[in-house]
Write a protein that holds these residues in place. Structure first.
Motif, mmCIF file in Angstrom:
data_model
loop_
_atom_site.group_PDB
_atom_site.id
_atom_site.type_symbol
_atom_site.label_atom_id
_atom_site.label_comp_id
_atom_site.label_asym_id
_atom_site.label_seq_id
_atom_site.Cartn_x
_atom_site.Cartn_y
_atom_site.Cartn_z
ATOM 1 N N VAL A 183 0.200 4.544 -13.741
ATOM 2 C CA VAL A 183 1.712 4.273 -12.986
ATOM 3 C C VAL A 183 1.921 3.794 -12.124
ATOM 4 N N GLY A 184 1.006 2.829 -11.820
ATOM 5 C CA GLY A 184 1.086 1.682 -10.026
ATOM 6 C C GLY A 184 1.279 2.287 -9.634
ATOM 7 N N SER A 185 1.705 3.370 -8.804
ATOM 8 C CA SER A 185 1.708 3.421 -7.704
ATOM 9 C C SER A 185 1.445 4.734 -7.339
ATOM 10 N N LEU A 186 0.110 5.846 -6.655
ATOM 11 C CA LEU A 186 0.270 7.119 -5.943
ATOM 12 C C LEU A 186 1.503 7.725 -5.366
ATOM 13 N N ASP A 187 2.638 6.861 -4.961
ATOM 14 C CA ASP A 187 3.631 7.517 -4.365
ATOM 15 C C ASP A 187 4.681 8.019 -5.510
ATOM 16 N N LYS A 188 4.601 8.059 -6.462
ATOM 17 C CA LYS A 188 4.453 8.586 -7.838
ATOM 18 C C LYS A 188 4.856 10.171 -7.418
ATOM 19 N N VAL A 189 3.822 10.503 -7.798
ATOM 20 C CA VAL A 189 3.082 11.698 -7.714
ATOM 21 C C VAL A 189 4.390 12.120 -7.956
ATOM 22 N N MET B 185 0.679 -1.016 -0.245
ATOM 23 C CA MET B 185 -0.030 -0.333 -0.123
ATOM 24 C C MET B 185 0.982 1.734 -0.043
ATOM 25 N N SER B 186 0.662 2.391 -1.166
ATOM 26 C CA SER B 186 1.137 3.461 -0.715
ATOM 27 C C SER B 186 0.789 4.431 0.500
ATOM 28 N N GLN B 187 2.475 5.313 0.390
ATOM 29 C CA GLN B 187 1.958 5.872 1.710
ATOM 30 C C GLN B 187 0.417 7.354 1.420
ATOM 31 N N VAL B 188 -0.125 7.230 0.060
ATOM 32 C CA VAL B 188 -1.382 8.046 -0.293
ATOM 33 C C VAL B 188 -2.308 7.593 0.517
ATOM 34 N N GLU B 189 -1.892 6.385 0.205
ATOM 35 C CA GLU B 189 -3.087 5.460 0.353
ATOM 36 C C GLU B 189 -3.076 5.148 1.754
ATOM 37 N N GLU B 190 -2.337 4.924 2.458
ATOM 38 C CA GLU B 190 -2.479 4.566 4.237
ATOM 39 C C GLU B 190 -3.024 6.163 4.751
ATOM 40 N N LYS B 191 -2.512 7.427 3.808
ATOM 41 C CA LYS B 191 -3.343 8.172 4.977
ATOM 42 C C LYS B 191 -5.053 8.814 4.480
ATOM 43 N N LEU B 192 -5.000 7.763 3.450
ATOM 44 C CA LEU B 192 -6.802 7.994 2.825
ATOM 45 C C LEU B 192 -7.481 6.772 3.824
ATOM 46 N N ALA B 193 -6.697 5.551 4.124
ATOM 47 C CA ALA B 193 -7.429 4.726 5.503
ATOM 48 C C ALA B 193 -7.694 5.421 6.417
ATOM 49 N N LYS B 194 -6.030 6.416 6.848
ATOM 50 C CA LYS B 194 -6.997 7.213 8.045
ATOM 51 C C LYS B 194 -7.511 8.097 7.902
ATOM 52 N N MET B 195 -8.159 8.447 6.900
ATOM 53 C CA MET B 195 -9.288 9.621 6.780
ATOM 54 C C MET B 195 -10.708 8.343 6.536
ATOM 55 N N ASP B 196 -10.515 7.331 6.410
ATOM 56 C CA ASP B 196 -11.677 6.451 6.500
ATOM 57 C C ASP B 196 -11.682 6.900 4.583
#
Length: 154
Positions: free
Chosen positions: A82-88, A1-12
């Motif tokens: 691109v495979g991962s939001l961490d590439k933004v 899971m990307s760091q961005v997706e982890e942030k999304l999860a924390k935001m529900d």
């Protein structure tokens, strides 16, 4: 899971599946390090279209929620491309279209629903140029559509 997706999860918030185009176009085009994301319409977490006309059948808050859902759909397209939001590297520009009653003038407040999510997820690299435009109608009667230009790492 990307760091961005982890942030999304924390935001529900959950990244939706990247949607298929509704016409004769592709969802994304990558040229150099710029990823152009076709307009994404407002669809809720259950897959139902978020319909309505701001200033007539829905208010600013509902419009903001619809814009946030568009931003999530944009991110789903980025991940698919691109495979991962961490590439933004940077959110360069958002163009937001608001299904509006003629007298409605709070288009910028509505599109803040998308803009604020990008900044919350990406910090300074989420700050972007933007347009917020009121329109007479949108595909399928949805409330909001947002397109994006995203710089990505190779």
């Amino acid at each position: 899971m990307s760091q961005v997706e982890e942030k999304l999860a924390k935001m529900d918030l959950v990244l939706p599946e990247a949607g298929a185009p509704a016409g004769s176009y592709v969802p994304t085009v990558l040229t150099g390090n710029l990823l152009y994301v076709s307009g994404q319409i407002s669809v809720d977490a259950d897959g139902a279209m978020m319909k309505g006309r701001c200033g007539e059948t829905i208010g600013v808050e509902e419009g903001q929620a619809a814009a946030q859902r568009c931003a999530l759909a944009i991110l789903a397209q980025v991940k698919a491309a691109v495979g991962s939001l961490d590439k933004v590297v940077r959110v360069v520009k958002l163009n937001g279209f608001v299904n509006s009653a003629p007298a409605f003038g709070d288009h910028p407040k509505v599109i803040n629903g998308a803009s604020d999510l990008m900044v919350e997820l990406f910090g300074d690299k989420g700050k972007h140029a933007r347009a917020a435009v009121g329109v007479a109608n949108l595909p399928f009667g949805v409330a909001v559509e947002v397109e994006a230009v995203i710089e990505v790492a190779s």
